[in-house]
Design a protein around this motif. Structure first.
Motif, PDB file in Angstrom:
ATOM      1  N   ASP A 163       9.317  -8.713  18.606  1.00  0.00           N
ATOM      2  CA  ASP A 163       8.320  -9.292  19.511  1.00  0.00           C
ATOM      3  C   ASP A 163       6.991  -9.562  18.807  1.00  0.00           C
ATOM      4  N   ASN A 164       7.001  -9.503  17.462  1.00  0.00           N
ATOM      5  CA  ASN A 164       5.786  -9.712  16.661  1.00  0.00           C
ATOM      6  C   ASN A 164       4.696  -8.686  16.966  1.00  0.00           C
ATOM      7  N   ALA A 165       5.098  -7.513  17.416  1.00  0.00           N
ATOM      8  CA  ALA A 165       4.134  -6.466  17.747  1.00  0.00           C
ATOM      9  C   ALA A 165       3.927  -5.482  16.608  1.00  0.00           C
ATOM     10  N   VAL A 166       4.776  -5.513  15.592  1.00  0.00           N
ATOM     11  CA  VAL A 166       4.704  -4.595  14.454  1.00  0.00           C
ATOM     12  C   VAL A 166       4.987  -5.389  13.186  1.00  0.00           C
ATOM     13  N   GLY A 167       4.358  -5.009  12.105  1.00  0.00           N
ATOM     14  CA  GLY A 167       4.627  -5.669  10.838  1.00  0.00           C
ATOM     15  C   GLY A 167       3.884  -5.010   9.701  1.00  0.00           C
ATOM     16  N   LEU A 168       4.029  -5.583   8.530  1.00  0.00           N
ATOM     17  CA  LEU A 168       3.297  -5.128   7.352  1.00  0.00           C
ATOM     18  C   LEU A 168       2.502  -6.316   6.841  1.00  0.00           C
ATOM     19  N   GLY A 169       1.194  -6.166   6.738  1.00  0.00           N
ATOM     20  CA  GLY A 169       0.342  -7.264   6.305  1.00  0.00           C
ATOM     21  C   GLY A 169      -0.823  -6.778   5.483  1.00  0.00           C
ATOM     22  N   GLY A 170      -1.787  -7.672   5.246  1.00  0.00           N
ATOM     23  CA  GLY A 170      -2.971  -7.302   4.475  1.00  0.00           C
ATOM     24  C   GLY A 170      -2.646  -6.888   3.062  1.00  0.00           C
ATOM     25  N   PHE A 171      -1.692  -7.567   2.411  1.00  0.00           N
ATOM     26  CA  PHE A 171      -1.287  -7.196   1.058  1.00  0.00           C
ATOM     27  C   PHE A 171      -2.451  -7.356   0.075  1.00  0.00           C
ATOM     28  N   SER A 172      -2.584  -6.391  -0.817  1.00  0.00           N
ATOM     29  CA  SER A 172      -3.638  -6.463  -1.823  1.00  0.00           C
ATOM     30  C   SER A 172      -3.155  -7.274  -3.018  1.00  0.00           C
ATOM     31  N   LEU A 173      -4.079  -7.549  -3.933  1.00  0.00           N
ATOM     32  CA  LEU A 173      -3.734  -8.312  -5.133  1.00  0.00           C
ATOM     33  C   LEU A 173      -2.798  -7.531  -6.050  1.00  0.00           C
ATOM     34  N   ARG A 174      -2.680  -6.219  -5.829  1.00  0.00           N
ATOM     35  CA  ARG A 174      -1.754  -5.404  -6.621  1.00  0.00           C
ATOM     36  C   ARG A 174      -0.295  -5.725  -6.303  1.00  0.00           C
ATOM     37  N   VAL A 175      -0.061  -6.312  -5.136  1.00  0.00           N
ATOM     38  CA  VAL A 175       1.308  -6.553  -4.687  1.00  0.00           C
ATOM     39  C   VAL A 175       1.757  -7.926  -5.181  1.00  0.00           C
ATOM     40  N   PHE A 212      -2.694   3.662  -1.953  1.00  0.00           N
ATOM     41  CA  PHE A 212      -2.406   4.145  -0.607  1.00  0.00           C
ATOM     42  C   PHE A 212      -1.955   3.005   0.291  1.00  0.00           C
ATOM     43  N   LEU A 213      -1.395   3.382   1.419  1.00  0.00           N
ATOM     44  CA  LEU A 213      -1.012   2.447   2.474  1.00  0.00           C
ATOM     45  C   LEU A 213      -1.876   2.717   3.693  1.00  0.00           C
ATOM     46  N   ASP A 214      -2.236   1.658   4.371  1.00  0.00           N
ATOM     47  CA  ASP A 214      -3.052   1.782   5.568  1.00  0.00           C
ATOM     48  C   ASP A 214      -2.172   1.836   6.809  1.00  0.00           C
ATOM     49  N   TYR A 215      -2.667   2.564   7.798  1.00  0.00           N
ATOM     50  CA  TYR A 215      -1.980   2.684   9.077  1.00  0.00           C
ATOM     51  C   TYR A 215      -2.946   2.254  10.175  1.00  0.00           C
ATOM     52  N   LEU A 216      -2.575   1.261  10.950  1.00  0.00           N
ATOM     53  CA  LEU A 216      -3.317   0.735  12.090  1.00  0.00           C
ATOM     54  C   LEU A 216      -4.378  -0.295  11.716  1.00  0.00           C
ATOM     55  N   GLU A 217      -5.178  -0.014  10.694  1.00  0.00           N
ATOM     56  CA  GLU A 217      -6.181  -0.982  10.294  1.00  0.00           C
ATOM     57  C   GLU A 217      -6.528  -0.748   8.833  1.00  0.00           C
ATOM     58  N   PRO A 218      -7.026  -1.782   8.131  1.00  0.00           N
ATOM     59  CA  PRO A 218      -7.368  -1.601   6.712  1.00  0.00           C
ATOM     60  C   PRO A 218      -8.539  -0.639   6.549  1.00  0.00           C
ATOM     61  N   TYR A 219      -8.442   0.197   5.532  1.00  0.00           N
ATOM     62  CA  TYR A 219      -9.563   1.064   5.214  1.00  0.00           C
ATOM     63  C   TYR A 219     -10.604   0.231   4.467  1.00  0.00           C
ATOM     64  N   ALA A 220     -11.830   0.278   4.932  1.00  0.00           N
ATOM     65  CA  ALA A 220     -12.896  -0.547   4.356  1.00  0.00           C
ATOM     66  C   ALA A 220     -13.311   0.008   3.002  1.00  0.00           C
ATOM     67  N   THR A 221     -12.794  -0.602   1.936  1.00  0.00           N
ATOM     68  CA  THR A 221     -13.132  -0.166   0.589  1.00  0.00           C
ATOM     69  C   THR A 221     -12.964  -1.335  -0.367  1.00  0.00           C
ATOM     70  N   SER A 222     -13.714  -1.299  -1.447  1.00  0.00           N
ATOM     71  CA  SER A 222     -13.574  -2.331  -2.473  1.00  0.00           C
ATOM     72  C   SER A 222     -12.792  -1.812  -3.669  1.00  0.00           C
ATOM     73  N   SER A 223     -12.121  -0.674  -3.496  1.00  0.00           N
ATOM     74  CA  SER A 223     -11.407  -0.052  -4.608  1.00  0.00           C
ATOM     75  C   SER A 223     -10.203  -0.865  -5.049  1.00  0.00           C
ATOM     76  N   GLY A 224      -9.620  -1.637  -4.141  1.00  0.00           N
ATOM     77  CA  GLY A 224      -8.423  -2.396  -4.476  1.00  0.00           C
ATOM     78  C   GLY A 224      -7.172  -1.546  -4.548  1.00  0.00           C
ATOM     79  N   LEU A 225      -7.261  -0.280  -4.117  1.00  0.00           N
ATOM     80  CA  LEU A 225      -6.117   0.631  -4.214  1.00  0.00           C
ATOM     81  C   LEU A 225      -5.200   0.567  -2.996  1.00  0.00           C
ATOM     82  N   GLY A 226      -5.673   0.002  -1.905  1.00  0.00           N
ATOM     83  CA  GLY A 226      -4.830  -0.141  -0.728  1.00  0.00           C
ATOM     84  C   GLY A 226      -3.784  -1.222  -0.956  1.00  0.00           C
ATOM     85  N   LEU A 227      -2.524  -0.913  -0.699  1.00  0.00           N
ATOM     86  CA  LEU A 227      -1.437  -1.858  -0.969  1.00  0.00           C
ATOM     87  C   LEU A 227      -1.209  -2.813   0.190  1.00  0.00           C
TER      88      LEU A 227
END
Length: 370
Positions: free
Chosen positions: A299-311, A251-266
Motif C-alpha cells: 500500500d506504499n505505506a512502508v519502504g526504504l529511502g533516503g539513500f546516502s552517497l555511500r550506497v 547506521f540506519l535510520d528509523y522513522l525519519e533521517p537523523y539530522a547530521t552531515s556525517s554521511g554515515l547514515g545509509l
C-alpha cells in the motif's frame, strides 16, 4: 488544531440509542458499527490524539503527530492534542478521561502507544464508550481499534542493504523491549541481511524502554566494542543514530533521517503513518471500522529511502528488486527458518501467517544477545 489542557471537573456520557430517540435527528448522526457495538457520532466528530512525548520530538512522536494531522486535514476533521503523557498509569487515565469528557467529549481518540491500553480499558469499564486506536495488533479491549504498519518489511529491506555493506559481518541492533513488534523487526532485519551475506550476525541489546537515552547510547557503545560496524535500532528516539554519527559508525535510520552531515547514515526505514490514519478516519466517517489496520509496502505505506552517497547504484537496485518481490507475495518470513535454539519454526516453502506474526516471540538463527 486546539490544545487540550485544564483540570476542571468533567463528565461525558454518549449512547447511540438515547441520542437518536431524544434528538430524533438521524441525519445529523453517523453510526459506527464495530463488533456488536453501535456508537453515535456527531456530524462533525471530535478526534483526540494522545502522545506520551512532545509532538515536536524527533522520531516516533513527531512522525505520529504529523501523520494524524495530515490525515485529519484530508478527511476534514479537527484534532485536539494532549502530549507529554508519560507512561505513568495515573497520567494516562487522566488524559484519556479528559478527552472523553472535555467540552462535550471526543468521539474517537488515537493513543500512540500500546502502553495506554490499560487506560483505554479502564475508560470503557468506567462507562465511557469512546473508541481508542492503539498501536497493538492483538485487539484487546472492547473499545480498542488495533493498528500498525508492516514495519518489518522495511526492516527486511534495511537488512538487505546492511548485508551488502558490512565489512565485519556483525551488525548491532539496539531494541527497546522484548515484544512481538520488536521481534518481527529484528528477525526481518536479520533475514534480509542473510539474503546478501549468509554468514552475517545481528547482535541485539535491549535498552529497557522506548526512550532511554543513556541506556540506548550505552548499548550502542557495547555493540561497537563487539565489532559491529553498522548500527540499527528500534527505539522512539534518535539516540543510537546520534551515537553512531559522533563515533564514526555507519547506521540506519528509523522513522525519519537523523539530522547530521556525517554521511554515515545509509538509508531510512520510512513509514507513512498518515496513510494508516487516513484509512482509519475515513472508515470511521463511513460508519464501520475494520477489524485491524495493518498495511505495508503493498500500500506504499512502508519502504526504504533516503539513500546516502555511500550506497551504490547496485545496492539500491538490489533493494528495489526485493521491494518488488514483497509487493507481489507480501512475505519476508518464508521458510526454512530456524530459531536461535535450532528449532525449525517455518518449514521450507511455507510463509509465516499474520496470526503467528502478531504473537511472534522467538528469534531467528543468526540473532545473538552478547
Amino acid at each position: 488544531m486546539k490544545e487540550v489542557f485544564g483540570n476542571h471537573a468533567l463528565f461525558f456520557a454518549f449512547s447511540a440509542v438515547a441520542l437518536a430517540l431524544v434528538l430524533g435527528i438521524a441525519a445529523l448522526v453517523f453510526s459506527i458499527h464495530r463488533q456488536e457495538d453501535v456508537i453515535a457520532v456527531r456530524q462533525k466528530p471530535r478526534i483526540g490524539l494522545m502522545l506520551y512525548g512532545g509532538r515536536d520530538e524527533a522520531g516516533w512522536n513527531r512522525q505520529h503527530a504529523a501523520g494524524v494531522l495530515q490525515a485529519a486535514r484530508r478527511v476534514g476533521v479537527d484534532v485536539d492534542i494532549i502530549d507529554h503523557v508519560t507512561f505513568n498509569q495515573a497520567r494516562a487515565d487522566e488524559a484519556l478521561s479528559r478527552l472523553a469528557a472535555e467540552d462535550g467529549g471526543h468521539d474517537f481518540t488515537i493513543a500512540t502507544s500500546a502502553d495506554f491500553a490499560e487506560a483505554a480499558q479502564m475508560l470503557h469499564d468506567g462507562g465511557s464508550y469512546m473508541d481508542v486506536a492503539l498501536p497493538r495488533l492483538d485487539g484487546q479491549g472492547k473499545n480498542c481499534v488495533p493498528y500498525f504498519v508492516r514495519l518489518y518489511q522495511g526492516e527486511y529491506l534495511a537488512g538487505i542493504l546492511a548485508g551488502l555493506t558490512t565489512q565485519t559481518g556483525r551488525i548491532g541492533y539496539v531494541a527497546s523491549t522484548r515484544n512481538p513488534e520488536v521481534c518481527r523487526s529484528v528477525n526481518a532485519f536479520l533475514l534480509g541481511a542473510q539474503e546478501t551475506r549468509p554468514d552475517v550476525r545481528v547482535l541485539v541489546k535491549f535498552a529497557g524502554g522506548w526512550s532511554a537515552p543513556d541506556d540506548e547510547q550505552q548499548a550502542a557503545a557495547e555493540l561497537v566494542a563487539e565489532g559491529c560496524d553498522i548500527l540499527n535500532s528500534h527505539q522512539d528516539t534518535m539516540n543510537v543514530q546520534a551515537y553512531a554519527a559522533a563515533h564514526g559508525v555507519m547506521f540506519l535510520d528509523y522513522l525519519e533521517p537523523y539530522a547530521t552531515s556525517s554521511g554515515l547514515g545509509l538509508a531510512t526505514v520510512e513509514c507513512r503513518w498518515d496513510m494508516v490514519y487516513e484509512a482509519m478516519l475515513r472508515d470511521y466517517l463511513r460508519g464501520r471500522f475494520r477489524s485491524m489496520y495493518w498495511i505495508g509496502i503493498e500500500d506504499n505505506a512502508v519502504g526504504l529511502g533516503g539513500f546516502s552517497l555511500r550506497v551504490s547504484e547496485e545496492a539500491r537496485a538490489r533493494v528495489m528488486v526485493e521491494e518488488q518481490r514483497i509487493r507481489e507475495n507480501g512475505s519476508v518470513f518464508t521458510g526454512p527458518i530456524y530459531d536461535t535454539d535450532g528449532v525449525l519454526r517455518v518449514a521450507d516453502g511455507e510463509m509465516l501467517s499474520d496470526a503467528a506474526l502478531i504473537h511472534l516471540d522467538w528469534y531467528a538463527e543468526g540473532v545473538e544477545f552478547p
